[in-house]
Design a protein around this motif. Sequence first.
Motif, PDB file in Angstrom:
ATOM      1  N   GLU A  74       0.744  -1.297   0.019  1.00 19.80           N
ATOM      2  CA  GLU A  74       0.015  -0.147  -0.086  1.00 19.80           C
ATOM      3  C   GLU A  74       0.890   1.434   0.010  1.00 19.80           C
ATOM      4  OE1 GLU A  74       0.714  -1.308   4.110  1.00 19.80           O
ATOM      5  OE2 GLU A  74      -0.238  -2.201   2.519  1.00 19.80           O
ATOM      6  N   GLU A  75       2.260   1.185   0.183  1.00 21.08           N
ATOM      7  CA  GLU A  75       3.073   2.195   0.189  1.00 21.08           C
ATOM      8  C   GLU A  75       3.330   2.785  -1.187  1.00 21.08           C
ATOM      9  OE1 GLU A  75       6.373   1.330   2.702  1.00 21.08           O
ATOM     10  OE2 GLU A  75       5.217   1.423   4.577  1.00 21.08           O
ATOM     11  N   TYR A  76       2.892   2.076  -2.331  1.00 24.98           N
ATOM     12  CA  TYR A  76       3.230   2.032  -3.765  1.00 24.98           C
ATOM     13  C   TYR A  76       2.066   2.780  -4.304  1.00 24.98           C
ATOM     14  CZ  TYR A  76       7.462  -0.414  -2.563  1.00 24.98           C
ATOM     15  OH  TYR A  76       8.814  -0.786  -2.149  1.00 24.98           O
ATOM     16  N   ALA A  77       2.422   3.407  -5.556  1.00 22.18           N
ATOM     17  CA  ALA A  77       1.336   3.862  -6.412  1.00 22.18           C
ATOM     18  C   ALA A  77       1.676   3.578  -7.940  1.00 22.18           C
ATOM     19  CB  ALA A  77       1.352   5.376  -6.253  1.00 22.18           C
ATOM     20  N   THR A  78       0.533   3.341  -8.590  1.00 31.90           N
ATOM     21  CA  THR A  78       0.808   2.956 -10.020  1.00 31.90           C
ATOM     22  C   THR A  78       0.268   4.213 -10.620  1.00 31.90           C
ATOM     23  OG1 THR A  78       0.586   0.704  -9.183  1.00 31.90           O
ATOM     24  CG2 THR A  78       0.435   1.185 -11.648  1.00 31.90           C
ATOM     25  N   TYR A  79       0.969   4.356 -11.903  1.00 33.72           N
ATOM     26  CA  TYR A  79       0.846   5.391 -12.845  1.00 33.72           C
ATOM     27  C   TYR A  79       0.830   4.947 -14.326  1.00 33.72           C
ATOM     28  CZ  TYR A  79       1.377   8.590  -8.576  1.00 33.72           C
ATOM     29  OH  TYR A  79       1.415   9.061  -7.568  1.00 33.72           O
ATOM     30  N   PHE A  80      -0.368   4.873 -15.105  1.00 35.54           N
ATOM     31  CA  PHE A  80      -0.344   4.374 -16.275  1.00 35.54           C
ATOM     32  C   PHE A  80       0.495   5.306 -17.334  1.00 35.54           C
ATOM     33  CE2 PHE A  80      -3.844   1.766 -14.912  1.00 35.54           C
ATOM     34  CZ  PHE A  80      -3.496   0.768 -15.464  1.00 35.54           C
ATOM     35  N   MET A  81       1.419   4.795 -18.184  1.00 32.95           N
ATOM     36  CA  MET A  81       2.055   5.849 -18.904  1.00 32.95           C
ATOM     37  C   MET A  81       1.519   5.553 -20.628  1.00 32.95           C
ATOM     38  SD  MET A  81       5.818   4.571 -17.224  1.00 32.95           S
ATOM     39  CE  MET A  81       6.725   5.401 -18.438  1.00 32.95           C
ATOM     40  N   THR A  82       1.318   4.397 -20.840  1.00 36.93           N
ATOM     41  CA  THR A  82       0.646   4.034 -22.262  1.00 36.93           C
ATOM     42  C   THR A  82      -0.301   3.005 -22.182  1.00 36.93           C
ATOM     43  OG1 THR A  82       2.396   2.464 -22.875  1.00 36.93           O
ATOM     44  CG2 THR A  82       2.869   4.745 -23.579  1.00 36.93           C
ATOM     45  N   VAL A  83      -1.137   2.925 -23.182  1.00 35.28           N
ATOM     46  CA  VAL A  83      -2.153   1.956 -23.417  1.00 35.28           C
ATOM     47  C   VAL A  83      -2.058   1.740 -24.932  1.00 35.28           C
ATOM     48  CG1 VAL A  83      -4.533   0.994 -23.199  1.00 35.28           C
ATOM     49  CG2 VAL A  83      -3.714   2.526 -21.401  1.00 35.28           C
ATOM     50  N   ASP A  84      -1.622   0.386 -25.432  1.00 30.55           N
ATOM     51  CA  ASP A  84      -1.178   0.329 -26.786  1.00 30.55           C
ATOM     52  C   ASP A  84      -1.911  -0.866 -27.190  1.00 30.55           C
ATOM     53  OD1 ASP A  84       0.556   2.438 -27.176  1.00 30.55           O
ATOM     54  OD2 ASP A  84       2.266   0.964 -26.216  1.00 30.55           O
ATOM     55  N   ASN A  85      -2.398  -0.735 -28.501  1.00 30.08           N
ATOM     56  CA  ASN A  85      -3.125  -1.957 -29.194  1.00 30.08           C
ATOM     57  C   ASN A  85      -4.231  -2.524 -28.265  1.00 30.08           C
ATOM     58  OD1 ASN A  85      -1.082  -1.438 -31.516  1.00 30.08           O
ATOM     59  ND2 ASN A  85       0.240  -2.699 -30.194  1.00 30.08           N
ATOM     60  N   PHE A  86      -4.970  -1.704 -27.552  1.00 25.56           N
ATOM     61  CA  PHE A  86      -6.055  -2.363 -26.724  1.00 25.56           C
ATOM     62  C   PHE A  86      -7.181  -2.522 -27.440  1.00 25.56           C
ATOM     63  CE2 PHE A  86      -8.053  -3.404 -22.854  1.00 25.56           C
ATOM     64  CZ  PHE A  86      -7.075  -3.834 -22.021  1.00 25.56           C
ATOM     65  N   LYS A  87      -7.960  -3.576 -27.425  1.00 25.92           N
ATOM     66  CA  LYS A  87      -9.290  -3.931 -28.291  1.00 25.92           C
ATOM     67  C   LYS A  87     -10.178  -4.383 -27.335  1.00 25.92           C
ATOM     68  CE  LYS A  87      -6.976  -4.361 -32.914  1.00 25.92           C
ATOM     69  NZ  LYS A  87      -6.429  -2.970 -33.189  1.00 25.92           N
ATOM     70  N   PHE A  88     -11.385  -3.790 -27.432  1.00 23.67           N
ATOM     71  CA  PHE A  88     -12.404  -4.363 -26.805  1.00 23.67           C
ATOM     72  C   PHE A  88     -13.122  -5.405 -27.608  1.00 23.67           C
ATOM     73  CE2 PHE A  88     -11.273  -0.354 -24.791  1.00 23.67           C
ATOM     74  CZ  PHE A  88     -11.492  -0.775 -23.557  1.00 23.67           C
ATOM     75  N   ARG A  89     -13.267  -6.538 -27.433  1.00 19.96           N
ATOM     76  CA  ARG A  89     -13.775  -7.739 -28.329  1.00 19.96           C
ATOM     77  C   ARG A  89     -15.066  -8.407 -27.691  1.00 19.96           C
ATOM     78  NH1 ARG A  89      -9.528  -8.786 -31.350  1.00 19.96           N
ATOM     79  NH2 ARG A  89      -7.567  -8.310 -30.369  1.00 19.96           N
ATOM     80  N   GLY A  90     -15.896  -7.932 -26.716  1.00 24.76           N
ATOM     81  CA  GLY A  90     -16.943  -8.497 -26.248  1.00 24.76           C
ATOM     82  C   GLY A  90     -17.597  -7.528 -25.087  1.00 24.76           C
ATOM     83  N   LYS A  91     -18.760  -7.779 -24.822  1.00 17.60           N
ATOM     84  CA  LYS A  91     -19.405  -6.831 -23.924  1.00 17.60           C
ATOM     85  C   LYS A  91     -19.219  -7.327 -22.551  1.00 17.60           C
ATOM     86  CE  LYS A  91     -24.348  -5.622 -23.837  1.00 17.60           C
ATOM     87  NZ  LYS A  91     -25.591  -5.746 -24.671  1.00 17.60           N
ATOM     88  N   VAL A  92     -19.322  -6.406 -21.787  1.00 19.67           N
ATOM     89  CA  VAL A  92     -19.306  -6.574 -20.250  1.00 19.67           C
ATOM     90  C   VAL A  92     -20.631  -5.715 -19.593  1.00 19.67           C
ATOM     91  CG1 VAL A  92     -17.855  -6.324 -18.127  1.00 19.67           C
ATOM     92  CG2 VAL A  92     -16.858  -6.928 -20.253  1.00 19.67           C
ATOM     93  N   THR A  93     -21.202  -6.441 -18.702  1.00 20.56           N
ATOM     94  CA  THR A  93     -22.381  -5.811 -18.474  1.00 20.56           C
ATOM     95  C   THR A  93     -22.378  -5.843 -16.871  1.00 20.56           C
ATOM     96  OG1 THR A  93     -23.691  -8.018 -18.344  1.00 20.56           O
ATOM     97  CG2 THR A  93     -24.097  -6.531 -20.201  1.00 20.56           C
ATOM     98  N   PRO A  94     -23.105  -5.140 -16.075  1.00 19.21           N
ATOM     99  CA  PRO A  94     -23.025  -4.984 -14.737  1.00 19.21           C
ATOM    100  C   PRO A  94     -23.289  -6.483 -14.078  1.00 19.21           C
ATOM    101  CG  PRO A  94     -24.136  -3.056 -15.612  1.00 19.21           C
ATOM    102  CD  PRO A  94     -23.930  -4.101 -16.401  1.00 19.21           C
ATOM    103  N   GLY A  95     -22.583  -6.710 -13.128  1.00 20.54           N
ATOM    104  CA  GLY A  95     -22.886  -7.987 -12.491  1.00 20.54           C
ATOM    105  C   GLY A  95     -21.853  -9.008 -13.015  1.00 20.54           C
TER     106      GLY A  95
END
Length: 85
Positions: free
Chosen positions: A20-41
Motif C-alpha cells: 500500500e506504500e506504492y502508487a501505480t501510474y499508467f504511462m501508455t495503453v497500446d493496441n488495446f481492443k475491446f472484443r466483447g460486451k461486459v455488463t453490470p454483474g
Amino acid sequence: LAFVQRRLVNSFLHKEKNPEEYATYFMTVDNFKFRGKVTPGDTLILRMSIAAPIRRGAVKMNAQAYVGQKLVADGQLMAQVIKNK
C-alpha cells in the motif's frame, strides 16, 4: 482503470511487506481492443504477463480481460510503480 491499477500493484509488489506504500501510474495503453460486451454483474478476470524487463520502476505488460472463458479485451499497458513519500 482503477481496478487494473490495483491489480498491477498486487501483481508486482506481492513480495513487498507494505504494497500500500506504492502508487501505480499508467504511462501508455497500446493496441488495446475491446472484443466483447461486459455488463453490470459480470465478473471480470484480468490476466497480465510481463512483456519486457522492469526498468526504473516501469513495467510493460500484456493484458487480457475475460468474462468466464470469453476474451472481452486485450492489449499492452505500460505503467510506473513508485513508492509514496
